[in-house]
Design a protein around this motif. Sequence first.
Motif, PDB file in Angstrom:
ATOM      1  N   LEU A  37       0.861  -1.185   0.000  1.00 35.54           N
ATOM      2  CA  LEU A  37       0.000   0.000   0.000  1.00 35.54           C
ATOM      3  C   LEU A  37       0.893   1.228   0.000  1.00 35.54           C
ATOM      4  CD1 LEU A  37      -2.742   1.402   0.240  1.00 35.54           C
ATOM      5  CD2 LEU A  37      -2.541   1.165   2.732  1.00 35.54           C
ATOM      6  N   MET A  38       0.713   2.039  -1.009  1.00 41.59           N
ATOM      7  CA  MET A  38       1.564   3.211  -1.182  1.00 41.59           C
ATOM      8  C   MET A  38       0.715   4.466  -1.029  1.00 41.59           C
ATOM      9  SD  MET A  38       3.862   1.880  -4.402  1.00 41.59           S
ATOM     10  CE  MET A  38       2.522   1.976  -5.565  1.00 41.59           C
ATOM     11  N   ASN A  39       0.958   5.195   0.028  1.00 41.69           N
ATOM     12  CA  ASN A  39       0.250   6.444   0.298  1.00 41.69           C
ATOM     13  C   ASN A  39       1.153   7.641   0.069  1.00 41.69           C
ATOM     14  OD1 ASN A  39      -2.183   5.175   1.127  1.00 41.69           O
ATOM     15  ND2 ASN A  39      -1.344   4.850   3.181  1.00 41.69           N
ATOM     16  N   ASN A  40       0.532   8.788  -0.085  1.00 41.53           N
ATOM     17  CA  ASN A  40       1.278  10.036  -0.261  1.00 41.53           C
ATOM     18  C   ASN A  40       2.364   9.878  -1.323  1.00 41.53           C
ATOM     19  OD1 ASN A  40       2.080  12.690   0.183  1.00 41.53           O
ATOM     20  ND2 ASN A  40       3.383  12.176   1.928  1.00 41.53           N
ATOM     21  N   LEU A  41       1.964   9.379  -2.460  1.00 41.83           N
ATOM     22  CA  LEU A  41       2.924   9.133  -3.524  1.00 41.83           C
ATOM     23  C   LEU A  41       3.536  10.422  -4.040  1.00 41.83           C
ATOM     24  CD1 LEU A  41       1.023   6.267  -5.290  1.00 41.83           C
ATOM     25  CD2 LEU A  41       3.400   6.143  -4.518  1.00 41.83           C
ATOM     26  N   LYS A  42       4.790  10.321  -4.424  1.00 44.79           N
ATOM     27  CA  LYS A  42       5.541  11.462  -4.938  1.00 44.79           C
ATOM     28  C   LYS A  42       6.016  11.158  -6.351  1.00 44.79           C
ATOM     29  CE  LYS A  42       7.346  12.252  -0.259  1.00 44.79           C
ATOM     30  NZ  LYS A  42       8.572  12.382   0.573  1.00 44.79           N
ATOM     31  N   PRO A  43       6.275  12.185  -7.148  1.00 47.78           N
ATOM     32  CA  PRO A  43       6.771  11.933  -8.511  1.00 47.78           C
ATOM     33  C   PRO A  43       8.022  11.050  -8.520  1.00 47.78           C
ATOM     34  CG  PRO A  43       6.065  14.202  -8.307  1.00 47.78           C
ATOM     35  CD  PRO A  43       5.975  13.610  -6.936  1.00 47.78           C
ATOM     36  N   GLU A  44       8.857  11.163  -7.508  1.00 45.98           N
ATOM     37  CA  GLU A  44      10.078  10.351  -7.466  1.00 45.98           C
ATOM     38  C   GLU A  44       9.796   8.874  -7.159  1.00 45.98           C
ATOM     39  OE1 GLU A  44       9.494  13.198  -5.777  1.00 45.98           O
ATOM     40  OE2 GLU A  44      10.360  13.111  -3.739  1.00 45.98           O
ATOM     41  N   ASP A  45       8.545   8.531  -6.870  1.00 50.22           N
ATOM     42  CA  ASP A  45       8.176   7.127  -6.712  1.00 50.22           C
ATOM     43  C   ASP A  45       7.882   6.461  -8.054  1.00 50.22           C
ATOM     44  OD1 ASP A  45       6.309   8.080  -3.795  1.00 50.22           O
ATOM     45  OD2 ASP A  45       8.267   7.073  -3.839  1.00 50.22           O
TER      46      ASP A  45
END
Length: 125
Positions: free
Chosen positions: A82-90
Motif C-alpha cells: 500500500l503506497m500512500n502520499n505518492l511522490k513523482p520520485e516514486d
Amino acid sequence: EVQLVESGGGLVQAGGSLRLSCKASGLTSNDHFIGWFRQAPGKEREGVSCIRPSDDYKYYSDSVRGRFTISSDNAKNTVYLLMNNLKPEDTAVYYCAVFRDSWYRVRHTHEYDYRGQGTQVTVSS
C-alpha cells in the motif's frame, strides 16, 4: 514452477495512493522473504520493502518508510504494498521477488530466487 504476478500499478497524482499486489504460486515453503523493488529510467534498482510471511518480519527503505505499508495474506499467497502520499520520485516499474538471503544483502545485490515482470507506477506532479 514458481510464478509471481504483480498488479495494481497505474497513473496517480502526487499525494494519491495505490495498492500493489504480488500473487505467488508454486512456493512450497514459507521460509523466504518477498520483497518489492523498483527501477526508474536512468536510476539504479532500489529495494523498497520486504516481508517474511512466516513471522511477519518487515523492512522499509528510508525513502518510503511512513508512506508505504507491506502486508501478506498467506491464505491467498499474496503480498501487498500500500503506497500512500505518492511522490513523482516514486515513479518506477515495481516488481516483487522471492529470496532467502538476508534483505540487507539482497537489496544491494538483487540476487533473487524468483521475480515477477513488474507493474508500472507513474506519479504526476
